[in-house]
Structures are given as C-alpha cells and as structure tokens.
Design a protein around this motif. Structure first.
Motif, PDB file in Angstrom:
ATOM      1  N   ALA A  83       0.504  -0.933   0.249  1.00  0.00           N
ATOM      2  CA  ALA A  83       0.182   0.305   0.070  1.00  0.00           C
ATOM      3  C   ALA A  83       0.492   1.731  -0.093  1.00  0.00           C
ATOM      4  N   GLU A  84       1.728   1.134   0.301  1.00  0.00           N
ATOM      5  CA  GLU A  84       2.566   2.421   0.544  1.00  0.00           C
ATOM      6  C   GLU A  84       3.442   3.222  -0.558  1.00  0.00           C
ATOM      7  N   ARG A  85       4.123   1.602  -0.571  1.00  0.00           N
ATOM      8  CA  ARG A  85       4.835   1.497  -2.094  1.00  0.00           C
ATOM      9  C   ARG A  85       3.109   2.476  -3.670  1.00  0.00           C
ATOM     10  N   GLU A  86       2.191   1.516  -3.154  1.00  0.00           N
ATOM     11  CA  GLU A  86       1.548   2.035  -4.227  1.00  0.00           C
ATOM     12  C   GLU A  86       1.071   3.856  -4.396  1.00  0.00           C
ATOM     13  N   VAL A 143      -4.968   9.383  14.460  1.00  0.00           N
ATOM     14  CA  VAL A 143      -5.266   8.817  13.250  1.00  0.00           C
ATOM     15  C   VAL A 143      -5.900   6.974  13.829  1.00  0.00           C
ATOM     16  N   LEU A 144      -4.381   5.989  14.976  1.00  0.00           N
ATOM     17  CA  LEU A 144      -5.301   5.262  14.067  1.00  0.00           C
ATOM     18  C   LEU A 144      -4.892   4.898  15.646  1.00  0.00           C
ATOM     19  N   VAL A 156      -0.061   3.428  10.685  1.00  0.00           N
ATOM     20  CA  VAL A 156      -0.273   5.119  10.601  1.00  0.00           C
ATOM     21  C   VAL A 156       0.725   6.321   9.802  1.00  0.00           C
ATOM     22  N   ARG A 157       1.443   5.688   9.156  1.00  0.00           N
ATOM     23  CA  ARG A 157       2.430   6.567   8.384  1.00  0.00           C
ATOM     24  C   ARG A 157       1.147   6.449   6.694  1.00  0.00           C
ATOM     25  N   ALA A 189      -5.675  -1.342   3.951  1.00  0.00           N
ATOM     26  CA  ALA A 189      -4.391  -1.774   4.974  1.00  0.00           C
ATOM     27  C   ALA A 189      -4.591  -1.278   6.475  1.00  0.00           C
ATOM     28  N   ALA A 190      -4.734  -0.474   6.364  1.00  0.00           N
ATOM     29  CA  ALA A 190      -3.905   0.378   7.682  1.00  0.00           C
ATOM     30  C   ALA A 190      -5.091   0.172   8.855  1.00  0.00           C
ATOM     31  N   TYR A 191      -5.994   0.443   8.366  1.00  0.00           N
ATOM     32  CA  TYR A 191      -7.354   0.174   9.638  1.00  0.00           C
ATOM     33  C   TYR A 191      -7.172  -1.808  10.063  1.00  0.00           C
TER      34      TYR A 191
END
Length: 238
Positions: free
Chosen positions: A122-125, A166-167, A176-177, A226-228
């Motif tokens: 997710a971070e790369r995308e 945030v979370l 979080v990032r 993905a983060a949640y």
C-alpha cells in the motif's frame, strides 16, 4: 466505543443471532464476542471494486450500496451501516442534526477479503500513484489550486498539527504512516473534484483528468483498508 459513535446520537445493531429487535452497540459487541468474533475488519467497497469483501452476494450488494462495511474474524458475520439524519430543514450547524446509525448484521463467507494489500504494498502504491497523478494533473493544468484547495489543505494541516490520533494505540507505526498518506491523497482527490474542471476545458482533457484521478482514488481506499486492518492482521499472524 466512543471512537465508533463519534458525534452520532446513537448506534444500534439489528439482525444479531438470538436478538429479535435492534440492540445497543455495547450489548451487540458483547454478543458478537460470545458468538466467536475475535476481531473486525473494515471494508470500503465501491462500484466495480468489492474492496475488503468476501461474499456472499447478498452481503456484498448491501455493502456496495453503503460503500462501507465491517467484516468479523472468528465467526461468519458482517455489519453494514444505514445512516438516518433528522433535524431542522436547512440546518447549517452539525449540532442541530440528529444522526442515528443502524448496523445490519448479516452472514458472510469465511474467505480472504478481496483486494486488500499489505502495508508495504500500500505504501509503495500510494507513492507511485501520487507522483504519477500529480504529473498528469499538472500537465493538464487541473491540479487542485485556488482558495477552496488552500482552505482544505490548511484545515488538514491544522488537524495534523493538533496531534490528532489517527489510529488507536497498538497499531504498528507503518499503519499510521500509510493511513496519514492515504488521507492526504484522499483530500487532494476530493479537492480536485470539488474545484470543478479546473483548466480542463475540452472533453478529452476532462476525460484524462477523470482517468488520472480514478486509479489513485482506488489506491487510496486500498491503503486505508490495509492500515485500518493492520492490527487484526498482525494479531492473526501471531
């Protein structure tokens, strides 16, 4: 519990096994735990993209209509919200609006959720999509700009500076990032849409603008899910 309800007046859950009428959220969560639920995953589906869903079709259809849902782990249940608002006609103040949420509990298929990436993916995308979309919008002269965009971005920065959580505690720092970046991308997308067509005056430019925003919007939703869900995923991995 407070994080779920937020500023809403009341949340109820209907369709719980063993309950003939809607029940309060506290009782519903306890009932779900007794039924074997060990965690909850967020789903943010959109037309043509059943993100986070696992079926069956009846549940997916309802979740797609709401564009959000919660899918349990440990037991085959899912929850889809239905929001009711009441208040004085034309009320401009959110405090004058009474918001009630009814969560519909439905059976779900015990299967991996659709199209949810890892945090790393997710971070790369997000980084790739944000860079590519910014280049396209700048070339078309339709990047978010002007007083509306500036006000929205200033509001976002003000919230961030106040150190908003945030979370919940316990989430990995990467989650979080990723969520922060996904929310920032989502803000830019919403500002771009709200600003009308910007400098895109021809049909082809307007089409190119929409084509540039659509995939990055999809990537941002994937990253949010993905983060949640990172806490549940890490706990299940042991």
């Amino acid at each position: 519990m407070h994080a779920i309800v937020g500023g809403d007046s009341v949340h109820r859950v209907e369709g719980l096994p063993g309950e003939s009428a809607p029940v309060g959220l506290t009782l519903a969560l306890g009932r779900l735990r007794a039924l074997g639920v060990t965690g909850l995953r967020v789903a943010l589906p959109a037309p043509g993209h059943p993100l986070g869903l696992s079926g069956p079709p009846a549940f997916n259809e309802r979740a797609l209509e709401a564009e959000e849902a919660v899918v349990a782990t440990g037991a085959p249940y899912g929850l889809v919200p239905e929001v009711y608002e009441a208040g004085p006609e034309g009320a401009a103040d959110a405090e004058d609006v009474h918001v009630e949420v009814v969560w519909h509990c439905l059976p779900v298929r015990e299967a991996p959720p659709a199209d949810v990436p890892s945090l790393g993916e997710a971070e790369r995308e997000l980084a790739d999509a944000l860079r590519e979309t910014t280049e396209v919008l700048a070339r078309l002269d339709v990047a978010a700009s002007g007083p509306v965009a500036e006000a929205a971005i200033d509001a976002y920065r003000a919230r961030a500076e106040r150190g908003r959580e945030v979370l919940a505690p316990g989430y990995p720092p990467r989650a979080v990032r990723v969520l922060e970046l996904a929310q920032r991308v989502g803000l830019l997308i919403s500002v771009a849409y709200e600003n009308g067509h910007g400098g895109a005056v021809s049909a082809s430019e307007m089409g190119a603008r929409a084509q540039a925003l659509r995939p990055v919007e999809r990537v941002a939703r994937r990253a949010q899910v993905a983060a949640y869900n990172a806490y549940v995923e890490e706990r299940e991995r042991g």
